[in-house]
Design an enzyme around this catalytic site. Structure first.
Site, mmCIF file in Angstrom:
data_model
loop_
_atom_site.group_PDB
_atom_site.id
_atom_site.type_symbol
_atom_site.label_atom_id
_atom_site.label_comp_id
_atom_site.label_asym_id
_atom_site.label_seq_id
_atom_site.Cartn_x
_atom_site.Cartn_y
_atom_site.Cartn_z
ATOM 1 N N THR A 134 0.588 -0.743 0.191
ATOM 2 C CA THR A 134 0.218 -0.265 0.319
ATOM 3 C C THR A 134 1.014 1.485 0.267
ATOM 4 O O THR A 134 2.101 1.329 0.731
ATOM 5 C CB THR A 134 -0.679 0.107 1.336
ATOM 6 O OG1 THR A 134 -1.674 0.876 1.264
ATOM 7 C CG2 THR A 134 -0.177 -0.582 2.441
ATOM 8 N N ASP A 135 0.417 2.278 -0.223
ATOM 9 C CA ASP A 135 1.115 3.478 -0.157
ATOM 10 C C ASP A 135 1.236 4.358 1.106
ATOM 11 O O ASP A 135 1.646 4.659 1.529
ATOM 12 C CB ASP A 135 0.363 4.730 -1.613
ATOM 13 C CG ASP A 135 -1.066 5.000 -1.012
ATOM 14 O OD1 ASP A 135 -1.472 4.558 0.201
ATOM 15 O OD2 ASP A 135 -1.628 5.754 -1.544
ATOM 16 N N GLU A 136 0.228 3.749 1.946
ATOM 17 C CA GLU A 136 -0.065 3.852 3.292
ATOM 18 C C GLU A 136 2.152 3.956 3.976
ATOM 19 O O GLU A 136 1.592 4.362 5.066
ATOM 20 C CB GLU A 136 -0.506 3.529 4.123
ATOM 21 C CG GLU A 136 -2.094 4.208 3.742
ATOM 22 C CD GLU A 136 -2.948 3.730 4.827
ATOM 23 O OE1 GLU A 136 -3.040 4.206 6.285
ATOM 24 O OE2 GLU A 136 -4.401 3.605 4.754
ATOM 25 N N TYR A 159 -1.416 -0.872 11.053
ATOM 26 C CA TYR A 159 -1.913 -1.707 10.104
ATOM 27 C C TYR A 159 -0.726 -1.032 9.234
ATOM 28 O O TYR A 159 -0.206 -2.045 8.490
ATOM 29 C CB TYR A 159 -3.050 -0.677 8.948
ATOM 30 C CG TYR A 159 -3.328 -0.916 7.481
ATOM 31 C CD1 TYR A 159 -3.157 -2.324 7.226
ATOM 32 C CD2 TYR A 159 -2.862 -0.222 6.359
ATOM 33 C CE1 TYR A 159 -3.159 -2.719 5.929
ATOM 34 C CE2 TYR A 159 -3.067 -0.108 5.209
ATOM 35 C CZ TYR A 159 -2.788 -1.452 4.957
ATOM 36 O OH TYR A 159 -3.305 -1.911 3.363
ATOM 37 N N LYS A 163 2.249 -3.148 7.539
ATOM 38 C CA LYS A 163 2.082 -3.700 6.223
ATOM 39 C C LYS A 163 3.405 -3.269 5.046
ATOM 40 O O LYS A 163 4.421 -3.645 5.149
ATOM 41 C CB LYS A 163 1.166 -2.785 4.948
ATOM 42 C CG LYS A 163 -0.851 -3.338 4.949
ATOM 43 C CD LYS A 163 -0.182 -4.491 5.014
ATOM 44 C CE LYS A 163 0.407 -4.894 2.917
ATOM 45 N NZ LYS A 163 -0.154 -6.295 2.956
#
Length: 345
Positions: A134-136, A159, A163
């Site tokens: 994810t870009d997060e 979260y 990741k």
């Protein structure tokens, strides 16, 4: 015939990927490993669930004995790891399941793949492990600039931290063992089969019932949106042509504020005469802890090296998505608001 182990294949993005893969690759065989948590459903697979090339296995990616058995009983060529706990709100309330699934589960998959595939210190040229991220993991952007693959990881919630840890494990397996790994980091997905804790389907669900639509803070958080099938096509490109060890950002060139997305959904529903509601339905609520202000992806590496481009403009993708939900209203069982604006594997 190539055999794919797709984890999280009953979830939103994983199920869309399996349907696309079976259409695009007639000789593909898919082993779909999913634990069927609240966000997973075999309904998401549609006709693919009955395809003889698709085998569903209910199980947990943290179950090493099960994963080892799947590798022993099947000549698996590719692993695509969509399985993840992905709700930021849930991770803030209880981080432990996220560490378990996203970190430990990824470690189990990587190690089982390495043991199964390694032959005298090398690997068959056709094997590949794709870690869906994810870009997060990059953190929060200011008003300008974009995330690139070279940026440091600065996750800001449990979260995204889980990741980021999984990404580091995947890259370490490439650097240490030569395991042919790729990591893909995608921006916000939307489309059919998305769980109603996410922004677009929750907005649809609430609007159809003429109920308040909660939005965090001022609703001016910026996200880059991508139709789910475009994401799945990007993953296929990486599977077929990505350079082992490389990271590929996947973005839609489509930044929108959360309030803009909600208003677009409401306008589209009014155009379908499905809802008469407008601004009066929007209710601002207290902002999420550590809420990232803006994400923006630079996907030029994927575009230039592998020739991928997003094919579905936001307006078209949104119309397709809303038509699907209007045809599948039974899938709009409401879940706890406020909505999360993104879905990530």
């Amino acid at each position: 015939m190539r055999t794919y182990l797709i984890t999280g294949g009953a979830g939103f993005i994983g199920s869309n990927f399996i349907r696309l893969l079976l259409r695009e690759e007639p000789s593909a065989r898919v082993i779909n490993l999913d634990s069927l948590t609240y966000a997973g459903s075999l309904k998401n697979l549609g006709e693919a669930a009955q395809d003889p090339r698709h085998v569903f296995v209910r199980g947990d990616i943290c179950d090493r004995a099960l994963v080892t058995h799947l590798f022993a009983e099947n000549e698996i060529d590719c692993v695509v790891n969509f399985a993840a706990e992905s709700s930021v709100d849930r991770s803030i309330s209880d981080p432990q399941p996220f560490v378990r699934t996203n970190v430990l589960g990824t470690a189990v998959l990587l190690d089982c793949a390495r043991v199964a595939w390694e032959e005298g210190g090398s690997y068959r040229p056709e094997v590949r492990f794709i870690q869906i991220s994810t870009d997060e993991v990059y953190g929060s952007l200011g008003a300008s600039g974009y995330f690139t693959e070279q940026m440091l990881l600065r996750p800001r919630n449990p979260y995204s931290a889980s990741k980021a840890a999984a990404d580091q494990l995947a890259y370490a397996c490439f650097a240490t063992y030569g395991l042919p790994v790729n990591i893909t980091r995608c921006t916000n997905n939307y489309g059919p089969c998305q769980h109603t804790e996410k922004l677009i389907p929750l907005t649809v669900s609430r609007a159809l019932e003429h109920r308040e639509i909660p939005v965090y803070g001022d609703g001016m958080q910026v996200r880059d949106w991508l139709y789910v099938e475009d994401h799945c096509r990007a993953v296929l490109r990486v599977l077929r042509g990505g350079t082992p060890g490389e990271i590929y950002n996947i973005g839609g060139h489509c930044e929108r504020r959360n309030l803009e997305v909600i208003r677009a959904v409401l306008a589209c529903l009014r155009a379908h005469s499905a809802c008469a509601g407008g601004e009066e339905l929007i209710r601002h609520v207290a902002d999420r802890k550590g809420h990232d202000r803006r994400y923006g992806i630079d996907p030029r590496k994927l575009e230039e090296e592998l020739g991928w481009r997003p094919q579905v403009p936001f307006e078209e993708g949104l119309a397709r998505t809303l038509e699907w939900y209007l045809d599948h209203r039974d899938r709009l069982a409401d879940s706890a608001p406020p909505a999360e604006e993104k879905t990530r594997p």
